[in-house]
Write an enzyme that holds these catalytic residues in place. Structure first.
Site, PDB file in Angstrom:
ATOM      1  N   CYS A 166      -2.056   4.968  -4.987  1.00  0.00           N
ATOM      2  CA  CYS A 166      -2.833   4.180  -4.120  1.00  0.00           C
ATOM      3  C   CYS A 166      -3.106   3.008  -4.921  1.00  0.00           C
ATOM      4  O   CYS A 166      -3.251   2.986  -6.050  1.00  0.00           O
ATOM      5  CB  CYS A 166      -4.160   4.798  -3.775  1.00  0.00           C
ATOM      6  N   THR A 180       0.799  -1.232  -0.009  1.00  0.00           N
ATOM      7  CA  THR A 180       0.135   0.150   0.051  1.00  0.00           C
ATOM      8  C   THR A 180       0.960   1.034   0.049  1.00  0.00           C
ATOM      9  O   THR A 180       1.914   1.227   0.428  1.00  0.00           O
ATOM     10  CB  THR A 180      -0.883   0.104   1.345  1.00  0.00           C
ATOM     11  N   ASN A 181       0.327   2.359  -0.494  1.00  0.00           N
ATOM     12  CA  ASN A 181       1.385   3.574  -0.507  1.00  0.00           C
ATOM     13  C   ASN A 181       1.083   4.313   0.661  1.00  0.00           C
ATOM     14  O   ASN A 181       2.070   4.733   1.247  1.00  0.00           O
ATOM     15  CB  ASN A 181       0.870   4.387  -1.629  1.00  0.00           C
TER      16      ASN A 181
END
Length: 231
Positions: free
Chosen positions: A196, A83-84
């Site tokens: 994202c 995940t960012n």
């Protein structure tokens, strides 16, 4: 082949994409029946999301650090956070383990530099767009970063959490994202980072002429390259 450690579940929809990409890219590289060697630790996103809303990044860092330690104990030779947004706590996760952490922003910056992209628009959660932890990592590598205005950030953020993280993909939301991208293009950006890991579920290159850099794909590609690198 090195063993990849993946911290997933944020959300599980994008983790499924990671798993598919890691294995597909390994097969494409090596051929035959090859697939990636992966150990996966998947958290309950509801717990992480609640901590995000509360601004309790220390607690979320502790959770992810423990997951990274589990992966290392299981044999992972490097770790990825799937995940960012949670790369906000990447330094704490790296400090908790002795194996490398493959940072998603570094994988993205490497590809941008190869392609000669100097000015990008960044879409992601409100945390990723408004806070410095992601942007500054790109800026430090000579890449100019532009984010949408706050009211556009609100739209992008809400679609991620209320729709994409729950597996919902709508044409209306895609139209909203494309409008945000058009505004970024008017500000001179050469490409847009899908910052994202769920955005790629909604918007793909076929939907726009604006060059898109899907961080999930870039992160996975960097992981496969590292995993297959000779020791």
């Amino acid at each position: 082949m090195k063993i990849i450690g993946l911290i997933g579940g944020m959300s599980w929809e994008s983790t499924a994409t990671y798993y598919r990409l890691l294995n597909q890219m390994t097969k494409d590289t090596l051929g035959g029946h090859h697939s990636s060697k992966i150990v996966l630790s998947s958290v309950d996103f509801a717990e992480i999301e609640a901590l995000q809303r509360a601004g309790d990044w220390d607690a979320s860092a502790q959770i992810l650090a423990k997951e990274a330690q589990k992966l290392e104990a299981a044999g992972a030779e490097f770790v990825m956070i799937g995940t960012n947004t949670m790369h906000k706590v990447a330094p704490a996760v790296q400090e908790a383990i002795t194996v490398p952490l493959l940072h998603i922003a570094d994988a993205t910056a490497d590809r941008l530099k190869i392609d000669g992209i100097q000015h990008v628009g960044l879409l992601g959660t409100r945390f990723t767009m408004s806070q410095p932890f992601y942007k500054e990592r790109l800026i430090a590598q000579g890449i100019k970063v532009t984010v949408p205005p706050e009211w556009h950030q609100d739209i992008v953020h809400e679609i991620i959490y209320q729709e994409l993280c729950q597996g919902k993909v709508s044409a209306h939301s895609r139209k909203q994202y494309l409008s945000v991208m058009d505004d970024l293009k008017a500000q001179g950006v050469e490409a847009v980072i899908l910052g994202c890991t769920e955005i790629g579920l909604l918007v793909q290159q076929k939907h726009t002429s604006m060059p898109l850099y899907d961080t999930t794909e870039l992160h996975a590609a960097a992981a496969v390259k590292l995993a297959l690198k000779e020791r």
